[in-house]
Design an enzyme around this catalytic site. Structure first.
Site, PDB file in Angstrom:
ATOM      1  N   ASP A 213      -3.250  -8.676 -13.540  1.00  0.00           N
ATOM      2  CA  ASP A 213      -2.861  -7.931 -12.168  1.00  0.00           C
ATOM      3  C   ASP A 213      -2.976  -6.326 -12.316  1.00  0.00           C
ATOM      4  O   ASP A 213      -2.399  -5.716 -13.130  1.00  0.00           O
ATOM      5  CB  ASP A 213      -1.720  -8.348 -11.480  1.00  0.00           C
ATOM      6  N   TYR A 238      -4.011  -0.548  -1.577  1.00  0.00           N
ATOM      7  CA  TYR A 238      -3.419   0.512  -0.625  1.00  0.00           C
ATOM      8  C   TYR A 238      -2.540   1.182  -1.543  1.00  0.00           C
ATOM      9  O   TYR A 238      -1.525   1.707  -0.886  1.00  0.00           O
ATOM     10  CB  TYR A 238      -2.491  -0.284   0.462  1.00  0.00           C
TER      11      TYR A 238
END
Ligand SMILES: *Cc1c(COP(=O)(O)O)cnc(C)c1O
Length: 416
Positions: A213, A238
């Protein structure tokens, strides 16, 4: 800077921030972001990056032209390819990934589910998944569901929260029973950088797959996924990629694995022929098979603007400024905040530190509430962490100094 805040900082610190800004080769990029006056210091770019001023114009043009005028024709003309076009650009600019391996689509959570499930299914004879208890909630929750669905056992590492997962802790659990290792590259609390190449190689030696991740790493750490032989990765767009609230995540699947993996959400957009509308699901060749439903085109626009900015700056220069920003933050915390009881809860070795710094103190909850009222915006992580996210292209050293001056003032420091 307000008087009482300046009074809470040694003059030398204010001067050092000004010197660092003057010497910063990337300083001019800051003016390309939307910078409202009410925001004194923004230190949460690792949760939600600031928008670029250029995005305003791009979104308006999109509404009038691509959407307003081209209408449904735009799917054929441009939009169908967006998930892989933008994916390839993410691969090239920030992941160190060759084309054809990155796709933009769902939320990071959904992509994580899809890739983890695909990886576990690809190792049917191996009953274990290795992960750690300090990972972001979504990673732990999705993993728990996938393990339950597939009848696998999770071997949990319990890393020291102040540092992060050590290669030896992974090695101790790896065996011919391991299907997948799931880890974050940069820990969301401490910013500890796990040894991605080393852990990937160790997992491969045991015959396991690795899913990284990259949510807190991408856009701030210079990644080389292809060089490290990474199997799978996901990440947010984001945070340091400034894609805006709810901008879609990305998934990376090494080309050598794509044909062998089947993801569980078999939607029409991942079909070999989306418009054949036939009775059966036939996965597309290559990275497109990891798509499911209609991709969020609007949310990719700001991401592209930020990728353009990072490309102009160059990822190595972005990482170099990130290191200087975290170094400065740690130094000021040691000099000014430590005497007030603040503890630096991030690695001191810049090689092992990502783009944020966590400072701990029992009063941080109320300090952060007051900081937000003053337009100084870091974030708070329970139980006592002030997390300072330093977005290299939009954060100045003076901004960091001002924020730390406010923290010092709130914790009672007066310059004497
Ligand atoms: C921010 C973050 C997420 C968020 O996932 P979403 O689906 O975008 O909400 C997931 N994993 C990690 C490690 C994160 O830091």
């Amino acid at each position: 800077m307000p008087e009482d805040v300046v009074r809470a900082l040694p003059a030398e610190v204010v001067a050092r921030a000004a010197d660092l800004d003057a010497a910063d080769p990337l300083a001019a990029f800051r003016a390309e972001f939307v910078l409202p006056e009410g925001v004194v210091a923004y230190l949460d770019g690792n949760s939600l990056g600031r928008p670029l001023a250029a995005t305003r114009e791009r979104l308006a043009r999109f509404v009038d032209g691509e959407w307003g005028e081209r209408l449904i024709r735009a799917w054929d003309e441009r939009w169908m390819e967006r998930p892989t076009v933008v994916g390839d650009r993410i691969g090239r600019v920030v992941l160190g990934g060759a084309p054809g391996q990155t796709v933009v689509g769902d939320s990071t959570t959904v992509l994580l589910y899809k890739l983890l499930r695909a990886a576990v299914d690809a190792r049917p004879d191996r009953p274990e998944i290795i992960a750690d208890t300090e990972n972001f909630p979504t990673d732990r929750f999705v993993l728990t569901s996938v393990a339950a669905e597939t009848g696998r056992t999770i071997r949990w590492i319990e890393p020291d929260p102040a540092t992060g997962v050590q290669p030896a802790e992974v090695a101790a659990l790896l065996s011919d029973r391991t299907a997948v290792v799931l880890l974050s590259h940069v820990a969301y609390k401490s910013a500890y950088i796990a040894d991605l190449p080393g852990i990937t190689a160790a997992a491969h030696a045991a015959g396991a797959l690795v899913l990284w991740d990259l949510s807190h790493a991408v856009g701030v750490v210079d990644l080389r996924l292809d060089d490290a032989g990474v199997d799978l990765a996901v990440g947010c767009s984001y945070k340091f990629l400034n894609g805006g609230p709810g901008a879609p995540g990305f998934g990376y699947v090494a080309r050598r694995l794509q044909a062998e993996l089947t993801q569980p959400i078999s939607g029409w957009m991942g079909h070999a022929e989306p418009f054949a509308m036939g009775p059966d699901y036939v996965p597309a060749e290559g990275i497109r098979r990891f798509l499911s439903g209609t991709p969020p085109i609007l949310g990719m626009i700001p991401v592209e603007d930020m990728l353009g900015l990072i490309e102009r700056a160059g990822m190595p220069a972005v990482r170099a400024k990130s290191v200087l920003l975290t170094e400065f933050t740690v130094a000021v915390a040691d000099e000014v905040l430590a005497p007030l009881g603040v503890v630096v809860a991030s690695p001191r070795d810049p090689e092992r530190r990502g783009g944020h710094v966590t400072l701990e103190h029992d009063r941080m909850r109320e300090v952060v509430d007051e900081l937000w009222r003053r337009g100084v915006i870091p974030d708070f992580r329970r139980p006592r962490g002030l997390r300072i996210g330093l977005s290299p292209l939009s954060t100045s050293f003076t901004e960091v100094a001002a924020a730390l001056g406010h923290v010092a003032e709130l914790l009672g420091r007066r310059r004497d």
